[in-house]
Design a protein around this motif. Structure first.
Motif, PDB file in Angstrom:
ATOM      1  N   ILE A 278       0.761  -1.339  -0.098  1.00  0.00           N
ATOM      2  CA  ILE A 278       0.076  -0.024  -0.001  1.00  0.00           C
ATOM      3  C   ILE A 278       0.876   1.222  -0.028  1.00  0.00           C
ATOM      4  O   ILE A 278       0.548   2.177  -0.640  1.00  0.00           O
ATOM      5  CB  ILE A 278      -1.005  -0.001   1.005  1.00  0.00           C
ATOM      6  CG1 ILE A 278      -2.025  -1.087   0.879  1.00  0.00           C
ATOM      7  CG2 ILE A 278      -1.411   1.337   1.571  1.00  0.00           C
ATOM      8  CD1 ILE A 278      -2.947  -1.267   2.102  1.00  0.00           C
ATOM      9  N   ILE A 279       2.036   1.263   0.706  1.00  0.00           N
ATOM     10  CA  ILE A 279       2.769   2.281   0.873  1.00  0.00           C
ATOM     11  C   ILE A 279       3.510   2.638  -0.694  1.00  0.00           C
ATOM     12  O   ILE A 279       3.522   3.786  -1.245  1.00  0.00           O
ATOM     13  CB  ILE A 279       4.042   2.246   1.828  1.00  0.00           C
ATOM     14  CG1 ILE A 279       3.533   2.414   3.211  1.00  0.00           C
ATOM     15  CG2 ILE A 279       5.004   3.209   1.660  1.00  0.00           C
ATOM     16  CD1 ILE A 279       4.507   2.296   4.299  1.00  0.00           C
ATOM     17  N   TYR A 280       3.884   1.574  -1.124  1.00  0.00           N
ATOM     18  CA  TYR A 280       4.408   1.626  -2.630  1.00  0.00           C
ATOM     19  C   TYR A 280       3.358   2.268  -3.657  1.00  0.00           C
ATOM     20  O   TYR A 280       3.751   3.289  -4.360  1.00  0.00           O
ATOM     21  CB  TYR A 280       5.074   0.556  -3.271  1.00  0.00           C
ATOM     22  CG  TYR A 280       5.820   0.654  -4.456  1.00  0.00           C
ATOM     23  CD1 TYR A 280       7.092   1.159  -4.310  1.00  0.00           C
ATOM     24  CD2 TYR A 280       5.189   0.262  -5.556  1.00  0.00           C
ATOM     25  CE1 TYR A 280       7.991   1.047  -5.514  1.00  0.00           C
ATOM     26  CE2 TYR A 280       6.084   0.424  -6.779  1.00  0.00           C
ATOM     27  CZ  TYR A 280       7.269   0.748  -6.853  1.00  0.00           C
ATOM     28  OH  TYR A 280       7.822   0.744  -7.961  1.00  0.00           O
ATOM     29  N   THR A 281       2.133   1.589  -3.778  1.00  0.00           N
ATOM     30  CA  THR A 281       1.153   1.882  -4.524  1.00  0.00           C
ATOM     31  C   THR A 281       0.721   3.429  -4.318  1.00  0.00           C
ATOM     32  O   THR A 281       0.348   4.150  -5.403  1.00  0.00           O
ATOM     33  CB  THR A 281       0.126   0.831  -4.759  1.00  0.00           C
ATOM     34  OG1 THR A 281      -0.579   0.939  -3.318  1.00  0.00           O
ATOM     35  CG2 THR A 281       0.444  -0.242  -5.186  1.00  0.00           C
ATOM     36  N   SER A 282       0.655   3.801  -3.282  1.00  0.00           N
ATOM     37  CA  SER A 282      -0.102   5.053  -2.482  1.00  0.00           C
ATOM     38  C   SER A 282       1.037   6.030  -3.313  1.00  0.00           C
ATOM     39  O   SER A 282       0.635   7.135  -3.716  1.00  0.00           O
ATOM     40  CB  SER A 282      -0.285   5.138  -1.188  1.00  0.00           C
ATOM     41  OG  SER A 282      -1.327   4.129  -0.874  1.00  0.00           O
ATOM     42  N   ALA A 283       2.348   5.916  -2.826  1.00  0.00           N
ATOM     43  CA  ALA A 283       3.335   6.697  -3.364  1.00  0.00           C
ATOM     44  C   ALA A 283       3.573   6.836  -4.797  1.00  0.00           C
ATOM     45  O   ALA A 283       3.580   8.088  -5.224  1.00  0.00           O
ATOM     46  CB  ALA A 283       4.645   6.406  -2.725  1.00  0.00           C
ATOM     47  N   LEU A 284       3.405   5.965  -5.592  1.00  0.00           N
ATOM     48  CA  LEU A 284       3.498   6.014  -6.949  1.00  0.00           C
ATOM     49  C   LEU A 284       2.235   6.757  -7.621  1.00  0.00           C
ATOM     50  O   LEU A 284       2.392   7.631  -8.372  1.00  0.00           O
ATOM     51  CB  LEU A 284       3.456   4.474  -7.508  1.00  0.00           C
ATOM     52  CG  LEU A 284       3.489   4.429  -9.023  1.00  0.00           C
ATOM     53  CD1 LEU A 284       4.799   4.981  -9.630  1.00  0.00           C
ATOM     54  CD2 LEU A 284       3.577   2.969  -9.417  1.00  0.00           C
ATOM     55  N   LEU A 285       1.169   6.190  -7.205  1.00  0.00           N
ATOM     56  CA  LEU A 285       0.087   7.124  -7.502  1.00  0.00           C
ATOM     57  C   LEU A 285      -0.070   8.497  -7.093  1.00  0.00           C
ATOM     58  O   LEU A 285      -0.768   9.412  -7.960  1.00  0.00           O
ATOM     59  CB  LEU A 285      -1.304   6.498  -7.201  1.00  0.00           C
ATOM     60  CG  LEU A 285      -1.502   5.015  -7.921  1.00  0.00           C
ATOM     61  CD1 LEU A 285      -2.725   4.348  -7.457  1.00  0.00           C
ATOM     62  CD2 LEU A 285      -1.596   4.963  -9.572  1.00  0.00           C
TER      63      LEU A 285
END
Length: 286
Positions: free
Chosen positions: A97-104
């Protein structure tokens, strides 16, 4: 020319501020005491036998006299297997979730494309839909995919967080566009900029979202209860109900297991406390 001076006595003002500060401190201490006492009672009770815990004429705190409760939770309920399962699922979902949230969040904050604001509005609208409304559709999807009794059913549907995207978008919006343009002039791709520039500058937001996400997934009960039926794969939040028997409750074992269950949450918060506060301030500044 007559000079008008403030008639208020500075000394009286300082005294009033000190009195107000003292009253506020006492009030906050009382609130903290009311919050902490139940946890302290639970921890002390975890070292007491059931007979002491349910004693009617006993004192406020039962007399701690045994470690049997901590021994029995592993012997009777395979506690550490449930604990490890919860750690695996909570940590895995938190990292994803941290990675996808940061990317988006990076895409919505710094990329310019048609329909960006509309898509971001759709993402934000998902935060207004109660999670209970989506339980039945998600359950039907998991049945169709054949994911029942697997960790895929717990991890994959929660890989993207609208709250996390919002938090990172607000944070990344504060990063200078000139800094990103300078990186592009040096030949860095968007992927390189994201991993080498955006993520290091977003460590406060990462810490804030990590605490929220880990806590939400650590204490999640309903979805694991619906998805997982194999006791060896079950999570700790669901496994705690095993202490409630048909004719009674093993309060000592329940309190011992709960005391150990809150340790990871406390550890995560203590480690990321300063970054958590800074990240919340950054995410709410716009």
């Amino acid at each position: 020319m007559k000079v008008f001076r403030n008639s208020r006595n500075p000394r009286n003002s300082r005294v009033a501020r000190r009195v107000w500060s003292a009253v506020l401190t006492v009030f906050l201490f009382a609130v903290a005491l009311v919050t902490i006492v139940p946890f302290l009672w639970m921890f002390v009770s975890s070292f007491a036998p059931n007979s002491e815990i349910v004693k009617i004429n006993g004192g406020l705190f039962p007399a701690p006299s045994t470690l049997a409760n901590y021994v029995s939770i592993q012997e009777n309920f395979n506690f550490f297997r449930l604990f490890a399962n919860s750690v695996f699922v909570a940590v895995t979902k938190t990292v994803i979730i941290i990675y996808t949230s940061a990317l988006l969040g990076f895409v919505f904050a710094k990329m310019r494309f048609f329909g960006r604001n509309l898509l971001f509005g759709i993402v934000m609208s998902t935060m207004m839909i109660p999670w209970a409304v989506t339980i039945i559709p998600q359950y039907e999807m998991m049945v169709q995919f054949g994911w029942l009794d697997t960790y895929r059913a717990l991890i994959i549907p929660g890989m993207v967080s609208g709250f996390g995207i919002f938090l990172f978008r607000q944070s990344i919006s504060g990063i200078s566009d000139e800094l990103i343009e300078a990186a592009r002039l040096d030949g860095a791709s968007d992927t390189r900029i994201f991993h080498s520039l955006i993520l290091p500058l977003s460590h406060n937001t990462i810490a804030a979202l990590a605490i929220f996400t880990f806590l939400w997934n650590w204490e999640d009960y309903l979805w694991p209860f619906l998805m997982i039926t194999d006791e060896t794969k079950q999570l700790l939040a669901v496994g705690l109900k095993a202490f409630n028997g048909q004719y009674g409750t093993d309060y000592g074992g329940l309190f011992a297991a709960t005391s150990l269950a809150i340790v990871p949450v406390i550890v995560v918060y203590v480690i990321f406390q300063k970054q958590f506060i800074a990240g919340i301030a950054t995410g709410s500044s716009k």
